[in-house]
Write an enzyme that holds these catalytic residues in place. Structure first.
Site, PDB file in Angstrom:
ATOM      1  N   LYS A 182       0.871  -1.172   0.000  1.00  0.00           N
ATOM      2  CA  LYS A 182       0.000   0.000   0.000  1.00  0.00           C
ATOM      3  C   LYS A 182       0.909   1.224   0.000  1.00  0.00           C
ATOM      4  O   LYS A 182       1.985   1.196   0.625  1.00  0.00           O
ATOM      5  CB  LYS A 182      -0.846  -0.053   1.283  1.00  0.00           C
ATOM      6  N   SER A 230      -9.476   0.683   2.976  1.00  0.00           N
ATOM      7  CA  SER A 230      -8.698   1.567   2.138  1.00  0.00           C
ATOM      8  C   SER A 230      -7.552   0.881   1.392  1.00  0.00           C
ATOM      9  O   SER A 230      -7.016   1.469   0.450  1.00  0.00           O
ATOM     10  CB  SER A 230      -8.121   2.698   2.993  1.00  0.00           C
ATOM     11  N   SER A 275      -9.440  -1.755   7.138  1.00  0.00           N
ATOM     12  CA  SER A 275      -8.927  -1.552   5.776  1.00  0.00           C
ATOM     13  C   SER A 275      -8.096  -2.666   5.167  1.00  0.00           C
ATOM     14  O   SER A 275      -7.725  -2.572   4.007  1.00  0.00           O
ATOM     15  CB  SER A 275      -8.120  -0.268   5.723  1.00  0.00           C
TER      16      SER A 275
END
Ligand code: GLN
Length: 484
Positions: free
Chosen positions: A80, A155, A179
């Site tokens: 990420k 996310s 997330s």
């Protein structure tokens, strides 16, 4: 060579050491798969193809000298874009950090590098982790690989897409309120949110510091366990890690789950849970019974207050953590501003997504004098009650089983105008973050052709248990072997 892209860590290790394929062939086949399919999926902000191929050459040289390989050596992974990577752009998904080249690697990245993992790229995500669909981004919105009109979850959306689509073997994400588990559930892979304090957060861009955890996404629980083994444990740069020994997770995987006690929290099956999700999760629970586990209902009575408490605590901490982005220290600066104040105002108003601004405002309000007691303090008290609910439940059972997300992946744009609807997505993942316990999402079926995740929750530092059960589950099911 596309089939190489769906191999697990053990198979890659075997393939490389037995010279069935070289590291360069492996990495090249991942990139050709990425170039073919990523343009319609948007899983990446940055690809690190050149560096990845250079690392692969070194691994092939090592194999040629017939030196043995570590388990993770040559294994392709993604991050990420919230993880600082030395000299590689790190944006947190936000325009305000565009062009930021960190001068150091996050501890997790350093450990993966030392273990020989090969970084393929940095994934799309909600800005700073603020969201449940990866639509709150300064870059492109990742798409669900099972239906491109739908969200990947968030996310850590790009990371879940990468793993589910065979763009990488595993990925690191972050889980502050769900997330890692939620995109894993919506896109169809395993996602572990470890105990708060199990994995160092040094070098991971902060969202809400009392809730943030580094999580692992992979297609199998076994691969998650291998990666956790590398990442878990003390780090002198992160004082929030207690000195708790790291078990041999691999050894736990093969242990018998027969007789383990599973609690099913009734509160997780209430209003808003889609029928298709309920059905898939109930079938998942049946699998646990067939494996010889003892299933019983339990109660977590404060679950319903979780979202409200989280959306006070999280924005409060966000408002403090976002203060450092002033247009000067990192990333992009409003070049046309005339005064210092204009630099701040212009850089922040152009650089931040509306969701980030919303949270800064809510958090600043909740922390202001006169409101602190009414909101922040009250939310912290609820947090304690949620934690106590879990402690009581774990006196009776070894793990808990529940849904991850009340729905399957929703359509892109469906909830962007309604922040409250978006926030309610997290009602079943947030409690674990409030309590600091561990939890994972595991593919357990499909509804309307879209993946459904099954949540296993364990007590603090109980990762060995939930991974053991997840592994046993995957040995008798094939949901994780299906590809979009
Ligand atoms: N969806 C939640 C939020 O928007 C959780 C985000 C996260 O875990 N990073 O805050």
């Amino acid at each position: 060579m596309e089939q190489l892209c769906y191999l697990g860590i053990r198979d890659i290790h075997e393939g490389l050491t037995q010279k069935q394929f070289s590291a360069v062939e492996l990495v090249s086949s991942f990139f050709s798969h990425i170039h073919d399919f990523n343009p319609s999926l948007n899983a990446f902000i940055t690809l690190t193809e050149k560096q990845a191929l250079e690392s692969a050459v070194k691994i092939d040289e090592k194999i040629a000298r017939s030196h043995g390989l570590n388990l993770l050596e040559g294994v392709p992974y993604c991050l990420k874009d919230l993880f600082c990577t030395l000299g590689i752009q790190t944006t947190a998904g936000s325009k305000i950090l565009e062009g930021f080249l960190p001068p150091y690697d996050a501890t997790s990245v350093k450990r993966l590098k030392a273990a020989g993992g090969i970084l393929l790229g940095k994934n799309t995500e909600d800005e700073f982790g603020h969201g449940s669909s990866s639509e709150n981004t300064g870059f492109s919105v990742p798409r669900n690989p099972w239906d491109k009109k739908r969200v990947a979850g968030g996310s850590s959306g790009g990371s879940a897409v990468s793993v589910a689509s065979g763009f990488s073997v595993f990925a690191l994400g972050t889980d502050t309120g769900g997330s890692v588990r939620q995109p894993a559930s919506l896109s169809g892979c395993v996602g572990l949110k470890p105990t708060y304090g199990r994995i160092s957060r040094y070098g991971v861009i902060a969202m809400a510091s009392s809730l943030d955890t580094v999580g692992i996404l992979a297609r199998s629980a076994e691969d998650v366990a291998f990666v956790l083994q590398i990442l878990a444990g003390k780090d002198r740069y992160d004082s929030t890690l207690p000195d708790v020994s790291v078990p041999d997770y691999g050894a736990y995987l093969s242990q018998d789950v027969h007789g383990l006690k599973v609690g099913v929290p009734e509160e997780y099956f209430g209003e808003g849970l889609e029928d298709g999700v309920r059905k898939a999760v109930e079938q998942g629970i049946d699998v646990l019974k067939k494996l010889g586990m003892e299933v019983k209902p339990v109660h977590l009575p404060h679950t319903k207050y979780g979202v409200a408490a989280y959306y006070i605590i999280c924005p409060s901490e966000v408002s403090a953590n976002m203060a450092r982005y002033d247009g000067i220290k990192y990333g992009s600066t409003a070049k046309d501003a005339e005064t210092l104040m204009d630099v701040y105002l212009e850089s922040r108003s152009r650089g931040f997504h509306p969701e980030v601004k919303r949270r800064i405002m809510i958090g600043t309000y909740a922390l202001s004098s006169g409101y602190y007691d009414a909101y922040y303090l009250k939310a912290q008290k609820i947090r304690t009650l949620v934690k106590q609910d879990f402690e009581k439940a774990f006196e009776e059972v070894d793990i808990l089983a529940a849904p991850v997300s009340p729905t399957v992946a929703f359509k892109i744009g469906e909830k962007t105008d309604n922040p409250l609807a978006m926030y309610l997505n997290d009602s079943l993942t947030i409690p674990a973050n409030l309590a600091g316990i561990c939890a994972l999402s595991l593919p357990c079926g499909f509804s309307e052709g879209l993946p459904v995740g099954f949540q296993l929750l364990g007590p603090q530092f109980g990762e060995d248990r939930i991974l053991q059960v997840a592994h046993a589950f995957q040995k008798v099911t094939d949901f994780h072997l299906q590809h979009p």
